[in-house]
Design an enzyme around this catalytic site. Structure first.
Site, PDB file in Angstrom:
ATOM      1  N   THR A 127      -5.780   4.918   0.922  1.00 64.82           N
ATOM      2  CA  THR A 127      -4.427   3.900   0.352  1.00 64.82           C
ATOM      3  C   THR A 127      -3.595   4.777  -0.333  1.00 64.82           C
ATOM      4  O   THR A 127      -3.837   5.278  -1.217  1.00 64.82           O
ATOM      5  CB  THR A 127      -5.078   3.115   0.517  1.00 64.82           C
ATOM      6  OG1 THR A 127      -4.338   2.201  -1.435  1.00 64.82           O
ATOM      7  CG2 THR A 127      -6.072   3.483  -1.330  1.00 64.82           C
ATOM      8  N   ASP A 129      -1.713   3.196  -3.021  1.00 65.90           N
ATOM      9  CA  ASP A 129      -2.189   2.933  -3.937  1.00 65.90           C
ATOM     10  C   ASP A 129      -2.905   2.876  -4.845  1.00 65.90           C
ATOM     11  O   ASP A 129      -3.127   2.350  -6.193  1.00 65.90           O
ATOM     12  CB  ASP A 129      -2.761   1.332  -3.943  1.00 65.90           C
ATOM     13  CG  ASP A 129      -1.458  -0.064  -3.150  1.00 65.90           C
ATOM     14  OD1 ASP A 129      -0.427   0.612  -2.540  1.00 65.90           O
ATOM     15  OD2 ASP A 129      -1.539  -1.152  -2.806  1.00 65.90           O
ATOM     16  N   ARG A 164      24.573   1.831 -15.015  1.00 68.46           N
ATOM     17  CA  ARG A 164      24.132   0.878 -14.961  1.00 68.46           C
ATOM     18  C   ARG A 164      21.944   0.563 -15.189  1.00 68.46           C
ATOM     19  O   ARG A 164      21.472   1.569 -15.502  1.00 68.46           O
ATOM     20  CB  ARG A 164      24.070   0.505 -13.158  1.00 68.46           C
ATOM     21  CG  ARG A 164      25.626   0.451 -12.775  1.00 68.46           C
ATOM     22  CD  ARG A 164      25.388   0.044 -11.122  1.00 68.46           C
ATOM     23  NE  ARG A 164      26.563  -0.579 -10.474  1.00 68.46           N
ATOM     24  CZ  ARG A 164      26.913  -0.287  -9.790  1.00 68.46           C
ATOM     25  NH1 ARG A 164      25.994   0.477  -9.420  1.00 68.46           N
ATOM     26  NH2 ARG A 164      28.110  -1.156  -9.579  1.00 68.46           N
ATOM     27  N   GLY A 172       2.021  -1.585  -5.253  1.00 68.12           N
ATOM     28  CA  GLY A 172       1.200  -1.181  -5.857  1.00 68.12           C
ATOM     29  C   GLY A 172       0.647  -1.840  -5.950  1.00 68.12           C
ATOM     30  O   GLY A 172       1.334  -3.101  -6.778  1.00 68.12           O
ATOM     31  N   GLN A 277       7.799   5.135   1.645  1.00 65.55           N
ATOM     32  CA  GLN A 277       7.128   5.547   0.837  1.00 65.55           C
ATOM     33  C   GLN A 277       5.462   5.811   1.475  1.00 65.55           C
ATOM     34  O   GLN A 277       4.270   6.028   0.747  1.00 65.55           O
ATOM     35  CB  GLN A 277       5.860   4.827  -0.193  1.00 65.55           C
ATOM     36  CG  GLN A 277       6.929   4.339  -1.896  1.00 65.55           C
ATOM     37  CD  GLN A 277       7.068   3.457  -2.488  1.00 65.55           C
ATOM     38  OE1 GLN A 277       5.784   2.800  -3.192  1.00 65.55           O
ATOM     39  NE2 GLN A 277       7.133   1.595  -1.898  1.00 65.55           N
TER      40      GLN A 277
HETATM   41  O1  F6P Z   1      -1.159  -0.584   2.015  1.00 70.71           O
HETATM   42  C1  F6P Z   1      -2.205  -1.033   0.438  1.00 70.71           C
HETATM   43  C2  F6P Z   1      -0.327  -1.829   0.668  1.00 70.71           C
HETATM   44  O2  F6P Z   1       0.874   0.099   0.821  1.00 70.71           O
HETATM   45  C3  F6P Z   1      -0.144  -2.583  -0.781  1.00 70.71           C
HETATM   46  O3  F6P Z   1       0.772  -1.810  -1.923  1.00 70.71           O
HETATM   47  C4  F6P Z   1       1.104  -3.609   0.139  1.00 70.71           C
HETATM   48  O4  F6P Z   1       0.846  -4.234  -0.524  1.00 70.71           O
HETATM   49  C5  F6P Z   1       0.185  -3.287   1.507  1.00 70.71           C
HETATM   50  O5  F6P Z   1      -0.078  -2.262   1.641  1.00 70.71           O
HETATM   51  C6  F6P Z   1       1.939  -3.689   2.212  1.00 70.71           C
HETATM   52  O6  F6P Z   1       0.927  -3.825   3.623  1.00 70.71           O
HETATM   53  P1  F6P Z   1       2.272  -4.633   5.338  1.00 70.71           P
HETATM   54  O7  F6P Z   1       2.177  -2.589   5.501  1.00 70.71           O
HETATM   55  O8  F6P Z   1       1.326  -5.127   5.520  1.00 70.71           O
HETATM   56  O9  F6P Z   1       3.411  -4.322   4.719  1.00 70.71           O
END
Ligand code: F6P
Length: 345
Positions: A127, A129, A164, A172, A277
């Site tokens: 992940t 995160d 700015r 996250g 990201q």
């Molecule tokens: O995998 C975790 C994450 O990257 C979170 O940080 C984020 O909220 C979520 O995935 C977003 O996922 P999706 O692809 O469903 O928009």
């Protein structure tokens, strides 16, 4: 033996490197490898493909996942009653000895429930995160930090040209690992993370102090899951939820853009990095980590150490139990945040 791999939840760079490692180690040791498409959906539906030397050639540095992914939850209210049974049937029908699940808290949460129901499974943590317990790092985190730091470096030069305040929103959900690391790496003047509800007036005071010192621009890095201290400012409520009950996040940066400009009078802009990201090639660190995790996971499965998750502890790859890894999310270490805070304002 026959093993099957799946990737579930949000994708991230490094998934293919892990798939390749499982397959190459497995083939070397005389096993047969299969891949389920689209996470747990593929396991429930029996949607699978053979994984061979040929089908995994050249994927080490490719982003995304050749297997596809989904946020399907076999234990959701909609699937309750038949999800587990469908998984058992698929494994029996295809004579699969164990599953190797590559995922974050949701996908591995399902893996844990399956293990408790005596379905053979081993986990690999991924992940961006970086919020899984019992491991120092998850696949994808290092790449996401690098992407965010590169973006903030670029935002710096335009912030300076225009005098700015630039708000940069990064991913996250429960933990501000990306915000903290990318913020330290690229000199963020304030970093807002889910672990520390923020007071908008404190943030504005930092920025004013900085401007009084003659700095005419500032960078605020905010994790999507950051929350204002209760009773301070209003944020969006009632967003859509996924099959695991998580709200779709994103947008705290927009709230901050408005509040900062309104309260300080400094011209402010927001950039939401979003899924940038999660895309593109993994860093060398993530390729190595994913490769080590993949090799360790198939070894654990082949040697019958089920219900485990491979993990990085220091410089070593070890096995921990899925139960321990999922007990609670791994939050940003307060001392790391204190280090970052040295440079605020
Ligand atoms: O995998 C975790 C994450 O990257 C979170 O940080 C984020 O909220 C979520 O995935 C977003 O996922 P999706 O692809 O469903 O928009």
């Amino acid at each position: 033996m026959r093993f099957a791999i799946l990737t579930g939840g949000g994708d991230c760079p490094g998934l293919n490197a892990a798939i390749r490692a499982v397959v190459r180690r497995g083939l070397r040791d005389g096993h047969e490898l299969l891949g389920f498409r689209y996470g747990w959906a593929g396991v429930m539906e029996g949607d699978l493909m053979p994984l061979t030397m040929q089908s995994t050639a050249g994927i080490l540095l490719r982003g995304g996942t050749i297997l596809g992914t989904s946020r399907t939850n076999p234990f959701s209210a909609q699937n309750a009653g038949h999800g587990l049974q469908a998984i058992r049937q698929t494994l029996e029908h295809h004579r699969i000895d164990a599953l190797i699940a590559i995922g974050g808290e949701d996908t591995l949460g399902v893996a844990l429930k399956l293990h408790q129901a005596e379905v053979p499974v081993v986990g690999i943590p991924k992940t961006i995160d970086n919020d899984l317990g019992e491991t120092d790092a998850t696949i994808g985190f290092n790449t996401a930090v690098q992407i965010a730091a590169d973006a903030i470096d670029r935002i710096h030069t335009t912030a300076e040209s225009h005098n700015r305040v630039m708000v940069v929103e990064v991913m996250g959900r429960h933990a501000g690992w990306i915000a903290t690391h990318a913020g330290i790496a690229s000199g963020g003047d304030a970093i807002l993370i889910p672990e520390r509800p923020f007071d908008i007036e404190d943030v504005c005071s930092h920025l004013r102090r900085r401007h009084q010192r003659g700095r005419s621009f500032s960078i605020v890095v905010v994790a999507e899951g950051a929350k204002p201290r209760q009773g301070t400012i209003e944020t969006r409520v009632g967003a859509a939820q996924d099959a695991f009950g998580h709200e779709r996040l994103g947008g705290i940066g927009v709230v901050l853009e408005h509040e900062i400009e309104h309260r300080t009078g400094y011209e402010t802009r927001v950039t939401i990095l979003g899924h940038v990201q999660r895309g593109g090639v993994p860093t060398a660190f993530d390729r190595v980590l994913a490769t080590r995790f993949g090799v360790a996971a198939i070894d654990a499965a082949a040697q019958g150490r089920l219900g485990s998750m491979v993990s990085l502890q220091g410089t070593r790859i070890v096995e921990v139990s899925l139960r321990d890894a999922l007990r609670e999310p791994k939050l940003v270490d307060p001392s790391l945040y204190e280090t970052a805070a040295t440079f605020f304002g």
